[in-house]
Design a protein around this motif. Structure first.
Motif, PDB file in Angstrom:
ATOM      1  N   TRP A 116       0.825  -1.213   0.000  1.00  0.00           N
ATOM      2  CA  TRP A 116       0.000   0.000   0.000  1.00  0.00           C
ATOM      3  C   TRP A 116       0.857   1.259   0.000  1.00  0.00           C
ATOM      4  CZ3 TRP A 116      -4.968  -0.084  -1.060  1.00  0.00           C
ATOM      5  CH2 TRP A 116      -5.675  -1.285  -0.866  1.00  0.00           C
ATOM      6  N   SER A 117       0.405   2.251  -0.733  1.00  0.00           N
ATOM      7  CA  SER A 117       1.140   3.514  -0.819  1.00  0.00           C
ATOM      8  C   SER A 117       0.181   4.690  -0.733  1.00  0.00           C
ATOM      9  CB  SER A 117       1.906   3.599  -2.147  1.00  0.00           C
ATOM     10  OG  SER A 117       2.981   2.680  -2.165  1.00  0.00           O
ATOM     11  N   LEU A 118       0.672   5.764  -0.130  1.00  0.00           N
ATOM     12  CA  LEU A 118      -0.055   7.042  -0.074  1.00  0.00           C
ATOM     13  C   LEU A 118       0.739   8.037  -0.916  1.00  0.00           C
ATOM     14  CD1 LEU A 118      -0.936   6.901   3.721  1.00  0.00           C
ATOM     15  CD2 LEU A 118      -2.458   6.435   1.787  1.00  0.00           C
ATOM     16  N   ARG A 119       0.307   8.180  -2.164  1.00  0.00           N
ATOM     17  CA  ARG A 119       1.150   8.841  -3.170  1.00  0.00           C
ATOM     18  C   ARG A 119       1.418  10.307  -2.886  1.00  0.00           C
ATOM     19  NH1 ARG A 119       3.726   4.680  -5.598  1.00  0.00           N
ATOM     20  NH2 ARG A 119       2.233   3.151  -6.404  1.00  0.00           N
ATOM     21  N   LYS A 120       0.498  10.966  -2.206  1.00  0.00           N
ATOM     22  CA  LYS A 120       0.709  12.392  -1.974  1.00  0.00           C
ATOM     23  C   LYS A 120       1.850  12.636  -0.984  1.00  0.00           C
ATOM     24  CE  LYS A 120      -2.628  13.469  -4.754  1.00  0.00           C
ATOM     25  NZ  LYS A 120      -3.983  13.891  -4.381  1.00  0.00           N
ATOM     26  N   LEU A 121       2.154  11.621  -0.171  1.00  0.00           N
ATOM     27  CA  LEU A 121       3.229  11.763   0.816  1.00  0.00           C
ATOM     28  C   LEU A 121       4.590  11.357   0.262  1.00  0.00           C
ATOM     29  CD1 LEU A 121       1.352  10.321   3.939  1.00  0.00           C
ATOM     30  CD2 LEU A 121       1.775  12.723   3.397  1.00  0.00           C
ATOM     31  N   GLY A 122       4.588  10.701  -0.900  1.00  0.00           N
ATOM     32  CA  GLY A 122       5.834  10.160  -1.428  1.00  0.00           C
ATOM     33  C   GLY A 122       6.852  11.210  -1.863  1.00  0.00           C
ATOM     34  N   PRO A 123       6.442  12.180  -2.662  1.00  0.00           N
ATOM     35  CA  PRO A 123       7.459  13.110  -3.200  1.00  0.00           C
ATOM     36  C   PRO A 123       8.251  13.840  -2.119  1.00  0.00           C
ATOM     37  CG  PRO A 123       5.445  13.243  -4.486  1.00  0.00           C
ATOM     38  CD  PRO A 123       5.141  12.358  -3.308  1.00  0.00           C
ATOM     39  N   ARG A 124       7.565  14.311  -1.061  1.00  0.00           N
ATOM     40  CA  ARG A 124       8.327  14.982  -0.003  1.00  0.00           C
ATOM     41  C   ARG A 124       9.316  14.020   0.654  1.00  0.00           C
ATOM     42  NH1 ARG A 124       8.737  15.175   5.291  1.00  0.00           N
ATOM     43  NH2 ARG A 124       9.715  17.044   6.144  1.00  0.00           N
ATOM     44  N   GLU A 125       8.859  12.796   0.928  1.00  0.00           N
ATOM     45  CA  GLU A 125       9.758  11.854   1.600  1.00  0.00           C
ATOM     46  C   GLU A 125      10.929  11.473   0.692  1.00  0.00           C
ATOM     47  OE1 GLU A 125       6.977  10.045   5.074  1.00  0.00           O
ATOM     48  OE2 GLU A 125       7.077   8.820   3.255  1.00  0.00           O
ATOM     49  N   MET A 126      10.707  11.413  -0.602  1.00  0.00           N
ATOM     50  CA  MET A 126      11.826  11.161  -1.513  1.00  0.00           C
ATOM     51  C   MET A 126      12.787  12.354  -1.519  1.00  0.00           C
ATOM     52  SD  MET A 126      10.025   9.116  -4.690  1.00  0.00           S
ATOM     53  CE  MET A 126      11.514   8.238  -5.236  1.00  0.00           C
ATOM     54  N   LYS A 127      12.247  13.549  -1.482  1.00  0.00           N
ATOM     55  CA  LYS A 127      13.118  14.744  -1.530  1.00  0.00           C
ATOM     56  C   LYS A 127      14.007  14.841  -0.293  1.00  0.00           C
ATOM     57  CE  LYS A 127      10.511  17.859  -4.477  1.00  0.00           C
ATOM     58  NZ  LYS A 127       9.240  18.580  -4.372  1.00  0.00           N
ATOM     59  N   THR A 128      13.525  14.379   0.854  1.00  0.00           N
ATOM     60  CA  THR A 128      14.365  14.452   2.055  1.00  0.00           C
ATOM     61  C   THR A 128      15.595  13.563   1.918  1.00  0.00           C
ATOM     62  OG1 THR A 128      13.337  12.585   3.225  1.00  0.00           O
ATOM     63  CG2 THR A 128      12.332  14.761   3.537  1.00  0.00           C
ATOM     64  N   GLY A 129      15.518  12.570   1.044  1.00  0.00           N
ATOM     65  CA  GLY A 129      16.610  11.612   0.930  1.00  0.00           C
ATOM     66  C   GLY A 129      16.531  10.510   1.972  1.00  0.00           C
ATOM     67  N   PHE A 130      15.656  10.684   2.964  1.00  0.00           N
ATOM     68  CA  PHE A 130      15.515   9.685   4.032  1.00  0.00           C
ATOM     69  C   PHE A 130      14.589   8.543   3.608  1.00  0.00           C
ATOM     70  CE2 PHE A 130      17.178  11.385   8.249  1.00  0.00           C
ATOM     71  CZ  PHE A 130      18.061  12.256   7.659  1.00  0.00           C
ATOM     72  N   GLY A 131      13.873   8.714   2.512  1.00  0.00           N
ATOM     73  CA  GLY A 131      13.072   7.622   1.973  1.00  0.00           C
ATOM     74  C   GLY A 131      11.670   7.545   2.546  1.00  0.00           C
ATOM     75  N   PHE A 132      10.990   6.459   2.183  1.00  0.00           N
ATOM     76  CA  PHE A 132       9.561   6.315   2.462  1.00  0.00           C
ATOM     77  C   PHE A 132       9.308   5.978   3.935  1.00  0.00           C
ATOM     78  CE2 PHE A 132      10.118   4.525  -1.961  1.00  0.00           C
ATOM     79  CZ  PHE A 132       9.768   5.696  -2.602  1.00  0.00           C
ATOM     80  N   LEU A 133       8.321   6.629   4.517  1.00  0.00           N
ATOM     81  CA  LEU A 133       7.927   6.285   5.885  1.00  0.00           C
ATOM     82  C   LEU A 133       6.408   6.421   5.982  1.00  0.00           C
ATOM     83  CD1 LEU A 133       9.604   5.895   8.815  1.00  0.00           C
ATOM     84  CD2 LEU A 133       8.253   7.922   9.277  1.00  0.00           C
ATOM     85  N   GLN A 134       5.901   7.638   6.078  1.00  0.00           N
ATOM     86  CA  GLN A 134       4.447   7.815   6.173  1.00  0.00           C
ATOM     87  C   GLN A 134       3.738   7.378   4.898  1.00  0.00           C
ATOM     88  OE1 GLN A 134       4.036  11.979   7.149  1.00  0.00           O
ATOM     89  NE2 GLN A 134       4.175  11.595   9.343  1.00  0.00           N
ATOM     90  N   CYS A 135       4.397   7.430   3.774  1.00  0.00           N
ATOM     91  CA  CYS A 135       3.720   7.084   2.520  1.00  0.00           C
ATOM     92  C   CYS A 135       3.611   5.574   2.338  1.00  0.00           C
ATOM     93  CB  CYS A 135       4.391   7.752   1.328  1.00  0.00           C
ATOM     94  SG  CYS A 135       5.798   6.892   0.661  1.00  0.00           S
ATOM     95  N   LYS A 136       4.119   4.790   3.282  1.00  0.00           N
ATOM     96  CA  LYS A 136       3.995   3.332   3.197  1.00  0.00           C
ATOM     97  C   LYS A 136       3.277   2.804   4.433  1.00  0.00           C
ATOM     98  CE  LYS A 136       6.239   2.589  -0.717  1.00  0.00           C
ATOM     99  NZ  LYS A 136       5.552   2.027  -1.909  1.00  0.00           N
ATOM    100  N   PRO A 137       1.951   2.756   4.397  1.00  0.00           N
ATOM    101  CA  PRO A 137       1.219   2.136   5.513  1.00  0.00           C
ATOM    102  C   PRO A 137       1.481   0.622   5.537  1.00  0.00           C
ATOM    103  CG  PRO A 137      -0.259   3.234   3.934  1.00  0.00           C
ATOM    104  CD  PRO A 137       1.096   3.157   3.311  1.00  0.00           C
ATOM    105  N   SER A 138       0.839  -0.069   6.461  1.00  0.00           N
ATOM    106  CA  SER A 138       1.087  -1.503   6.632  1.00  0.00           C
ATOM    107  C   SER A 138       0.865  -2.269   5.326  1.00  0.00           C
ATOM    108  CB  SER A 138       0.156  -2.061   7.714  1.00  0.00           C
ATOM    109  OG  SER A 138       0.456  -1.482   8.958  1.00  0.00           O
ATOM    110  N   THR A 139       1.794  -3.153   5.043  1.00  0.00           N
ATOM    111  CA  THR A 139       1.794  -3.954   3.817  1.00  0.00           C
ATOM    112  C   THR A 139       0.926  -5.196   4.001  1.00  0.00           C
ATOM    113  OG1 THR A 139       4.009  -3.123   3.393  1.00  0.00           O
ATOM    114  CG2 THR A 139       3.370  -5.115   2.212  1.00  0.00           C
TER     115      THR A 139
END
Lengths: 333, 333
Positions: B176-199
């Protein structure tokens, strides 16, 4: 109270209660099978562990009554040798801003208002005195001194106040980094993976009350003393953390619940005052670049040691001491 | 063999062996306490589980002899309801290249020669028929159909061949992904966190031999059929995976050992042929942008369903089916 995990033939180790002065320990296996088990059943076991802790403190110095024994940090695994989740923030903005200059990365959007945090690996934590096996000296071996918390379950969407109430234990962390692998992993946007080898922990996890006023506003307000090969490297204080642990936990729980046993890290402790030094080499290097136009400190070599201990106003180290040596990993087929 | 985990009052659930046709199951608790326990002691338990599997297959259709019962996917947790590690790659480069266009991100360096992979959360996996609670419909709710593997221990620096030999089980994943949260998390360089809810996971984990020739070169060469609210969305085949699972596991193990129970995902299954459709909405949207100048498909709404099943040449679904509904999470204090 103070808890630790001795290495044993079980992967989660053997839970012990440690005396306040870290001199003695007593087996707590009759109360919980492991620290992870204790954190998962905290409301059922905390009072029993606390009672054992109080009995142990009363008898410190009187011998081996009730089965207590000398506490040996070198026999410790990480308090949680493995757990379900490890998320590490960069909550000292002084450090983050310096690192942006070091890596020449674009400023992170909303850096002042939304924590940055990466999902780390929690399957294999190292103990406080374990050798740290790494594959290649040229990868930019670096330590990072941090504070952390171990949580109970946290519901999705928890406020910072609710999140803070779920803090069960405080820990002290060395978040090993391989700096040469970081920039590429940051550029992918997928975040840190190979640049973050197994994380290490000080021997003792403590309940927040052990720190008295030094645990305040979701922050560990102690100096973290870092030595590299026996020489002073820094003693930054945790008070300057720009987000408290309540905010960090709530950030991790925004879109999903968190399991009990989740460990949340502060990121490298960092102070604005230059006199405090640094808790990682990368930060010192970027300060050298600012001051001298070039880095003057190299990263770690095989055989190098790092030690880290938060110390209170009496000079005591409530978490014990991380004292590790970097070694070459055995090559694999 | 085929294994599943029924929900129970224990957080790791109840291990069952499932018949090849997924019609019946039998308790395997006498062999291993959970699937995680089985994977951790694989060499000790695999033969016993296999023998139980063979007995179950022989008696299928003959009733409840030996304590077998009807297998109900809706009673299943994820095969591993929680585990020590989840790393997810983006190993279908067709998908990755399309997503670069969607997010307007810079091309990832070495994309063709080094896998990209993020460290995901493994503390709370969802079962195949679980409702998926999410906090906000406006976050760009998306599914991602993937294949995955569960490994035994993997030594640091393992070659792709050694890594592949540590594959214990194959799984089917909805990341599962929350696409609106992805671009900011990618820009931080720290990667996906909030944009990846439980799989989420399909009900059945299978040993590679169950797929015959469809498990080849570290790839699951099956069509992954994806339906959104009952309508066809795609059926891309796993054969086009640009890195095999051996390479992906070795990537994760470059700088540290991996614990048994590590789950490695392929990333969204994606084929160059447009006729195969997509296994996530974001990919369809970027194709729409390429074709029409704008996206025409919205993300999921509360109440929407997604189903996913890999199917073999006989139309059978060896992993069973993911069939989930997105719902609004209960607000927290």
């Amino acid at each position: 109270m103070k808890l630790a995990t001795l290495k044993s033939d079980r992967p989660d180790g053997r839970l012990v209660v440690v005396s306040r002065d870290l001199s003695r320990a007593v087996d707590a296996g009759a109360i919980a099978a492991s620290l992870l088990d204790a954190v998962e059943r905290w409301d059922d076991v905390a009072a029993s562990l606390q009672a054992l802790y109080e009995r142990l403190n009363e008898q410190t110095g009187t011998g081996t009554a009730d089965g207590s024994f000398l506490f040996d940090p070198a026999a410790c695994a990480a308090p949680l040798p493995r757990t379900w989740q490890w998320c590490d923030a960069s909550a000292f903005l002084n450090h983050g801003r310096l690192m942006e200059r070091a890596f020449n990365t674009e400023p992170i959007p909303d850096f002042d208002t939304i924590p940055v945090m990466y999902q780390g690996a929690s399957d294999d934590f190292l103990g406080p005195c374990d050798d740290v096996p790494l594959p290649d000296e040229s990868l930019g071996i670096d330590f990072e001194g941090e504070f952390g918390v171990i949580t109970g379950t946290v519901p999705m969407g928890a406020s910072a106040a609710v999140a803070l109430s779920r803090v069960r234990l405080l820990v002290q962390v060395n978040d090993w980094s391989l700096r040469k692998l970081g920039p590429r992993e940051m550029k992918t946007g997928f975040g840190f993976l190979q640049c973050k080898p197994s994380t290490s922990f000080a021997p003792v996890a403590i309940t927040p009350d052990e720190l008295g006023g030094a645990w305040h506003d979701g922050r560990v307000k102690l100096d973290l003393h870092v030595q590299w090969n026996g020489a002073w490297f820094g003693n930054p204080n945790g008070a300057e953390m720009n987000y408290g642990f309540g905010q960090l936990i709530a950030h991790a729980a925004r879109t999903r619940r968190l399991a009990a046993g989740t460990v949340i890290g502060s990121g490298t402790v960092s102070n604005e005052s230059r006199a405090a030094g640094s808790a990682c080499i990368a930060e010192r290097r970027v300060i050298e670049i600012i001051d001298h136009g070039e880095p003057r400190t190299e990263f770690m070599r095989f055989g190098d040691r790092v030690s880290m201990a938060a110390r209170d106003s009496q000079g005591e180290a409530p978490f014990g001491t991380i004292d590790q040596r970097v070694v070459r990993a055995n090559p694999q087929a």
